[in-house]
Write a protein that holds these residues in place. Structure first.
Motif, mmCIF file in Angstrom:
data_model
loop_
_atom_site.group_PDB
_atom_site.id
_atom_site.type_symbol
_atom_site.label_atom_id
_atom_site.label_comp_id
_atom_site.label_asym_id
_atom_site.label_seq_id
_atom_site.Cartn_x
_atom_site.Cartn_y
_atom_site.Cartn_z
ATOM 1 N N PRO A 13 0.824 -1.223 0.000
ATOM 2 C CA PRO A 13 0.000 0.000 0.000
ATOM 3 C C PRO A 13 0.852 1.264 0.000
ATOM 4 C CG PRO A 13 -0.776 -1.583 1.640
ATOM 5 C CD PRO A 13 0.525 -2.103 1.143
ATOM 6 N N ASP A 14 0.355 2.307 -0.672
ATOM 7 C CA ASP A 14 1.062 3.595 -0.685
ATOM 8 C C ASP A 14 1.306 4.097 0.731
ATOM 9 O OD1 ASP A 14 1.128 3.651 -3.449
ATOM 10 O OD2 ASP A 14 -0.716 4.838 -3.635
ATOM 11 N N ALA A 15 0.339 3.882 1.616
ATOM 12 C CA ALA A 15 0.470 4.363 2.988
ATOM 13 C C ALA A 15 1.667 3.727 3.694
ATOM 14 C CB ALA A 15 -0.812 4.079 3.770
ATOM 15 N N SER A 16 1.972 2.474 3.374
ATOM 16 C CA SER A 16 3.113 1.797 3.993
ATOM 17 C C SER A 16 4.431 2.387 3.512
ATOM 18 C CB SER A 16 3.070 0.301 3.675
ATOM 19 O OG SER A 16 1.915 -0.293 4.214
ATOM 20 N N ILE A 17 4.498 2.742 2.242
ATOM 21 C CA ILE A 17 5.705 3.366 1.699
ATOM 22 C C ILE A 17 5.891 4.755 2.301
ATOM 23 C CG2 ILE A 17 6.823 4.174 -0.407
ATOM 24 C CD1 ILE A 17 5.265 2.003 -1.917
ATOM 25 N N THR A 18 4.802 5.497 2.420
ATOM 26 C CA THR A 18 4.863 6.835 3.018
ATOM 27 C C THR A 18 5.326 6.759 4.465
ATOM 28 O OG1 THR A 18 3.097 7.650 1.576
ATOM 29 C CG2 THR A 18 3.534 8.909 3.584
ATOM 30 N N LEU A 19 4.795 5.814 5.215
ATOM 31 C CA LEU A 19 5.184 5.657 6.618
ATOM 32 C C LEU A 19 6.669 5.312 6.730
ATOM 33 C CD1 LEU A 19 4.449 5.527 9.610
ATOM 34 C CD2 LEU A 19 3.805 3.123 9.270
ATOM 35 N N LEU A 20 7.156 4.448 5.855
ATOM 36 C CA LEU A 20 8.580 4.111 5.859
ATOM 37 C C LEU A 20 9.431 5.358 5.648
ATOM 38 C CD1 LEU A 20 11.067 2.260 5.682
ATOM 39 C CD2 LEU A 20 10.502 1.869 3.262
ATOM 40 N N GLN A 21 9.058 6.180 4.685
ATOM 41 C CA GLN A 21 9.830 7.395 4.415
ATOM 42 C C GLN A 21 9.779 8.364 5.593
ATOM 43 O OE1 GLN A 21 7.820 8.426 0.759
ATOM 44 N NE2 GLN A 21 9.379 7.425 -0.518
ATOM 45 N N GLN A 22 8.640 8.437 6.254
ATOM 46 C CA GLN A 22 8.525 9.296 7.443
ATOM 47 C C GLN A 22 9.414 8.794 8.577
ATOM 48 O OE1 GLN A 22 4.283 9.054 8.056
ATOM 49 N NE2 GLN A 22 3.840 10.864 6.787
ATOM 50 N N LYS A 23 9.421 7.487 8.790
ATOM 51 C CA LYS A 23 10.264 6.918 9.838
ATOM 52 C C LYS A 23 11.739 7.133 9.529
ATOM 53 C CE LYS A 23 7.343 3.315 11.898
ATOM 54 N NZ LYS A 23 7.733 3.527 13.306
ATOM 55 N N LEU A 24 12.116 6.964 8.271
ATOM 56 C CA LEU A 24 13.510 7.182 7.883
ATOM 57 C C LEU A 24 13.919 8.636 8.100
ATOM 58 C CD1 LEU A 24 13.574 5.003 4.642
ATOM 59 C CD2 LEU A 24 14.944 4.610 6.703
ATOM 60 N N ALA A 25 12.991 9.565 7.838
ATOM 61 C CA ALA A 25 13.288 10.991 8.028
ATOM 62 C C ALA A 25 13.518 11.336 9.495
ATOM 63 C CB ALA A 25 12.153 11.836 7.467
ATOM 64 N N LEU A 26 12.938 10.546 10.398
ATOM 65 C CA LEU A 26 13.049 10.804 11.837
ATOM 66 C C LEU A 26 14.138 9.957 12.499
ATOM 67 C CD1 LEU A 26 9.233 10.925 12.692
ATOM 68 C CD2 LEU A 26 10.810 12.868 12.575
ATOM 69 N N SER A 27 14.940 9.286 11.712
ATOM 70 C CA SER A 27 15.949 8.384 12.275
ATOM 71 C C SER A 27 16.988 9.136 13.098
ATOM 72 C CB SER A 27 16.664 7.624 11.154
ATOM 73 O OG SER A 27 15.769 6.795 10.456
ATOM 74 N N THR A 28 17.382 8.529 14.199
ATOM 75 C CA THR A 28 18.479 9.027 15.024
ATOM 76 C C THR A 28 19.609 8.014 14.952
ATOM 77 O OG1 THR A 28 16.958 10.133 16.550
ATOM 78 C CG2 THR A 28 19.202 9.686 17.352
ATOM 79 N N PHE A 29 20.796 8.469 14.559
ATOM 80 C CA PHE A 29 21.924 7.560 14.389
ATOM 81 C C PHE A 29 22.839 7.601 15.610
ATOM 82 C CE2 PHE A 29 20.466 8.685 10.175
ATOM 83 C CZ PHE A 29 20.484 7.474 9.488
ATOM 84 N N PRO A 30 23.481 6.491 15.920
ATOM 85 C CA PRO A 30 24.406 6.483 17.058
ATOM 86 C C PRO A 30 25.720 7.164 16.708
ATOM 87 C CG PRO A 30 24.478 4.381 15.938
ATOM 88 C CD PRO A 30 23.397 5.186 15.262
ATOM 89 N N ASP A 31 26.529 7.437 17.732
ATOM 90 C CA ASP A 31 27.872 7.930 17.474
ATOM 91 C C ASP A 31 28.750 6.762 17.044
ATOM 92 O OD1 ASP A 31 27.965 6.586 19.897
ATOM 93 O OD2 ASP A 31 29.604 7.838 20.647
ATOM 94 N N GLU A 32 29.986 7.055 16.699
ATOM 95 C CA GLU A 32 30.897 6.008 16.256
ATOM 96 C C GLU A 32 32.317 6.384 16.629
ATOM 97 O OE1 GLU A 32 31.267 3.412 12.209
ATOM 98 O OE2 GLU A 32 31.580 5.563 11.957
ATOM 99 N N LEU A 33 33.089 5.412 17.063
ATOM 100 C CA LEU A 33 34.480 5.648 17.428
ATOM 101 C C LEU A 33 35.326 5.917 16.186
ATOM 102 C CD1 LEU A 33 34.959 2.788 20.046
ATOM 103 C CD2 LEU A 33 34.542 5.228 20.493
ATOM 104 N N GLU A 34 36.389 6.652 16.364
ATOM 105 C CA GLU A 34 37.294 6.938 15.262
ATOM 106 C C GLU A 34 37.931 5.646 14.763
ATOM 107 O OE1 GLU A 34 40.163 9.773 16.551
ATOM 108 O OE2 GLU A 34 38.684 11.349 16.935
ATOM 109 N N GLU A 35 38.007 5.517 13.431
ATOM 110 C CA GLU A 35 38.651 4.378 12.783
ATOM 111 C C GLU A 35 38.058 3.036 13.239
ATOM 112 O OE1 GLU A 35 42.826 4.752 13.444
ATOM 113 O OE2 GLU A 35 42.985 6.648 12.356
ATOM 114 N N ALA A 36 36.774 3.016 13.516
ATOM 115 C CA ALA A 36 36.120 1.794 13.996
ATOM 116 C C ALA A 36 35.997 0.747 12.900
ATOM 117 C CB ALA A 36 34.744 2.122 14.563
ATOM 118 N N GLY A 37 35.776 1.205 11.656
ATOM 119 C CA GLY A 37 35.589 0.256 10.567
ATOM 120 C C GLY A 37 34.453 -0.713 10.865
ATOM 121 N N TRP A 38 34.701 -2.005 10.624
ATOM 122 C CA TRP A 38 33.710 -3.052 10.886
ATOM 123 C C TRP A 38 33.943 -3.745 12.226
ATOM 124 C CZ3 TRP A 38 29.371 -4.940 8.376
ATOM 125 C CH2 TRP A 38 29.060 -4.332 7.144
#
Length: 403
Positions: A13-38
């Motif tokens: 459904p279009d509504a499911s795609i729209t909701l996904l895009q809204q959730k992605l727009a509100l994403s909060t990412f964690p910090d990361e250590l220097e040179e952490a790589g994988w």
């Protein structure tokens, strides 16, 4: 029982795609250590890039249409003893060869029916030089567009029951199987319960066996102590131990507290993306994953019928029902193995010996997702096993795979 099969097209459904895009727009990412790589997990730069592409630029409708064009899909109600009726999604494509060999393909986690995509046209291909197959790719209950179980205790026996009943419902009273990961476990259970009468042979790209043990496998233990392994086998054991020590955290969580993890997978598209993308990269053999390829794979989980949390419960149920997977009952139907060097578990061939092991094939490259990473090589092995001159030729009476 009336035939409940219905043709199926993916139509999110279009509504499911729209909701996904809204959730992605509100994403909060964690910090990361220097040179952490994988070293600590998926790099932040990878997830930021993929999340941005998922939100803007990735065209789900384009990939949805491609899947619908390439894969003939259906749904059908399957009655599972003790669990009622489940509406199951599957891919089914017949070869033009009337006497093609019926083959049930079963995926694992973190895969889906999508894993049959590359091998499907190869398996159904008609040629005087190799056998052809009628292919059924089961979408496991709780994955993709198959209904999920509602009750506790849905383990290997139940997944196997679904696979066997699906083949019978499609008119394939006798068939062969192919699978890796959970697909290996499930097709092995099918072989144990429905072997000889229905399941005639199995091919796997995820060979497993119990290790040397003073009581359970004393002769193998003696061999282990007296004889050395090849360099390739030593490397395989090293990789197996590394996976056991550093790569099984997901397994412990999914097999003990799947519901707790499920909240994050169901609510956070970035969380789901990172959880699965890590495995796609770490479990494959330098496979050149393209961003849209990854996002289609993840989108199947995000848009799945039951939601992504349902897919991880198999770990809990199987761990509870069968604590020692590798020591489960042996099979007696013809068995074939394909060995890929970057598989998660690579065991010495002496550990894998079995009276019914009739076919083995070693590859120089390839990882856990053989059907996706190495479709030509995997299909070539299946053709050799079941083709003229192969050890399982004619195993399905009247279905040689040739015109």
């Amino acid at each position: 029982m009336t035939d409940s099969e219905k043709s199926f097209k993916i139509a999110v459904p279009d509504a499911s795609i729209t909701l996904l895009q809204q959730k992605l727009a509100l994403s909060t990412f964690p910090d990361e250590l220097e040179e952490a790589g994988w070293e600590y997990g998926v790099p932040l730069s990878d997830i930021r890039r993929l999340a941005a592409r998922w939100k803007e630029g990735y065209d789900w409708r384009k990939h949805e249409a491609l899947l619908n064009d390439e894969l003939p899909q259906f749904t059908r109600d399957i009655d599972v003893e003790g669990f009622g009726s489940l509406n199951v999604h599957y891919v089914h494509k017949k070869s033009e060869i009337v006497d093609a060999i019926p083959l049930l393909f079963v995926h694992g986690w973190p895969g889906s029916f999508l894993e049959v995509r590359k091998i499907l046209p190869l398996l159904v291909e008609a040629s005087p030089d190799h056998p052809s197959f009628h292919v059924v790719a089961l979408g496991l209950p709780g994955y993709g567009f198959s209904e999920a179980p509602k009750k506790k205790g849905f383990a290997l026996a139940q997944f196997g029951e679904v696979g066997n009943k699906l083949m019978l419902a499609l008119g394939y009273n006798e068939y062969v199987t192919q699978g890796g990961d959970w697909g290996h476990m499930i097709t092995r259970k099918i072989a144990q319960v429905y072997g000889h009468k229905h399941s005639k042979a199995m091919h796997s790209n995820f060979p497993l066996a119990a290790p040397p043990h003073p009581i359970r496998r004393p002769l193998l233990l003696l061999s282990h102590l007296l004889f050395s392994y090849s360099e390739a086998e030593k490397e395989g054991l090293k990789r197996t131990m590394s996976f056991r020590d550093k790569g099984r955290g997901y397994f412990e969580e999914q097999s003990t507290q799947p519901q707790t993890l499920g909240y994050s997978l169901a609510d956070s598209p970035v969380g789901l993306l990172a959880w699965i993308y890590e495995k796609l990269v770490a479990w494959s053999d330098n496979y050149p994953w393209e961003d849209d390829e990854v996002l289609t794979w993840i989108s199947i989980y995000w848009f799945s019928r039951a939601g992504p949390a349902a897919s991880v419960r198999i770990y809990y149920e199987v761990a509870k029902a069968t604590p020692e997977l590798s020591t489960d009952q042996p099979t007696t139907i013809p068995l074939g193995y394909s060995y890929f060097p970057k598989e998660l578990v690579r065991l010495p061939k002496s550990w894998l010996k079995a009276r019914n092991l009739v076919f083995q094939s070693e590859h120089e490259s390839g990882g856990h997702f053989a059907a996706h990473e190495k479709p030509q090589e995997l299909v070539a092995d299946v053709r050799k096993m079941f083709g003229r001159g192969g050890p399982a030729f004619g195993v399905v009476p009247g279905k040689t795979g040739y015109a």
